[in-house]
Design a protein around this motif. Structure first.
Motif, PDB file in Angstrom:
ATOM      1  N   ALA A   1       0.908  -1.236  -0.076  1.00 28.62           N
ATOM      2  CA  ALA A   1      -0.084   0.021  -0.002  1.00 28.62           C
ATOM      3  C   ALA A   1       0.781   1.209  -0.106  1.00 28.62           C
ATOM      4  O   ALA A   1       0.425   2.380  -0.046  1.00 28.62           O
ATOM      5  CB  ALA A   1      -1.040   0.033   1.276  1.00 28.62           C
ATOM      6  N   ASN A   2       2.112   1.224   0.284  1.00 28.22           N
ATOM      7  CA  ASN A   2       3.100   2.353   0.322  1.00 28.22           C
ATOM      8  C   ASN A   2       3.146   2.942  -1.273  1.00 28.22           C
ATOM      9  O   ASN A   2       3.478   2.587  -2.318  1.00 28.22           O
ATOM     10  CB  ASN A   2       4.613   1.654   0.648  1.00 28.22           C
ATOM     11  N   GLU A   3       2.759   4.341  -1.154  1.00 23.12           N
ATOM     12  CA  GLU A   3       2.874   5.166  -2.222  1.00 23.12           C
ATOM     13  C   GLU A   3       3.964   5.262  -3.023  1.00 23.12           C
ATOM     14  O   GLU A   3       4.188   5.047  -4.264  1.00 23.12           O
ATOM     15  CB  GLU A   3       2.351   6.577  -2.060  1.00 23.12           C
ATOM     16  N   ASN A   4       5.182   5.153  -2.305  1.00 28.34           N
ATOM     17  CA  ASN A   4       6.591   5.300  -2.791  1.00 28.34           C
ATOM     18  C   ASN A   4       6.782   3.985  -3.458  1.00 28.34           C
ATOM     19  O   ASN A   4       7.345   3.870  -4.542  1.00 28.34           O
ATOM     20  CB  ASN A   4       7.502   5.596  -1.961  1.00 28.34           C
ATOM     21  N   PHE A   5       6.385   2.778  -2.912  1.00 25.20           N
ATOM     22  CA  PHE A   5       6.835   1.283  -3.391  1.00 25.20           C
ATOM     23  C   PHE A   5       5.807   1.091  -4.481  1.00 25.20           C
ATOM     24  O   PHE A   5       6.139   0.750  -5.719  1.00 25.20           O
ATOM     25  CB  PHE A   5       6.425   0.386  -2.430  1.00 25.20           C
ATOM     26  N   MET A   6       4.552   1.605  -4.787  1.00 22.99           N
ATOM     27  CA  MET A   6       3.786   1.646  -5.867  1.00 22.99           C
ATOM     28  C   MET A   6       4.330   2.466  -6.925  1.00 22.99           C
ATOM     29  O   MET A   6       4.243   1.828  -8.222  1.00 22.99           O
ATOM     30  CB  MET A   6       2.189   2.184  -5.521  1.00 22.99           C
TER      31      MET A   6
END
Length: 184
Positions: free
Chosen positions: A113-118
């Motif tokens: 769910a992490n925006e940076n990871f996505m």
């Protein structure tokens, strides 16, 4: 007199054929090198993304250091490859370790769910598509070049002028033939 003209015509035709064939080899070789360089640009982009992706995963999966270290090690090996053959082998290894990284990420819902990871995952997905297209183009021009090296009569010139076959960019194991899952 007529025999001399016929011999001169045959020799002229042969010389023109050798020149045209040699120039065809040079053009094909340059196409192979250009296509590999294009693919190399996308691979460099991938190399630059991987440390960011690993750092993001590290924050969530601290006890997965072995997998993370394998990814970085494979990245460094592929990036530092000196020959086409080594680069191809390194890229196949890197693809396998990335598969492991995404399998690790599957176990961490907060990471998924992490925006940076996505964002990094989306960038990597795009780069992987670009790499796949560059590999297709590379393999197409290598096939044309290798055909010239193997087919008669140009294979004679290939041997005389040391035009050696180039390696195709292929997956090496059955595990690598599996789809890389980058969707979460």
């Amino acid at each position: 007199m007529i025999a001399g003209i016929i011999i001169a015509a045959v020799v002229a035709i042969l010389v023109i054929w050798v020149i045209a064939s040699y120039n065809g080899f040079i053009k094909a070789k340059n196409n192979v090198e250009e296509s590999f360089s294009t693919m190399d640009v996308y691979l460099k982009k991938r190399y630059d993304l991987i440390p960011n992706l690993v750092e993001t995963v590290k924050g969530y999966a601290k006890h997965e250091t072995e997998t993370l270290n394998k990814v970085i090690s494979a990245r460094n090996m592929a990036e530092g490859a000196a020959t086409m053959e080594d680069k191809i082998q390194g890229e196949n290894m890197l693809t396998g370790t990335l598969r492991s990284l995404f399998a690790v990420a599957e176990n961490y819902p907060d990471l998924k769910a992490n925006e940076n990871f996505m964002d990094l995952q989306g960038q990597l997905r795009q780069v992987e598509e670009d790499i796949a297209n560059a590999r297709k183009y590379y393999n197409a021009v290598v096939k044309l070049y290798n055909n010239k090296c193997e087919m008669f009569p140009t294979n004679i010139l290939a041997g005389l002028f040391h035009f050696d076959q180039k390696p195709m960019f292929e997956v090496e194991t059955e595990a690598e033939r599996q789809n890389v899952k980058v969707e979460f």
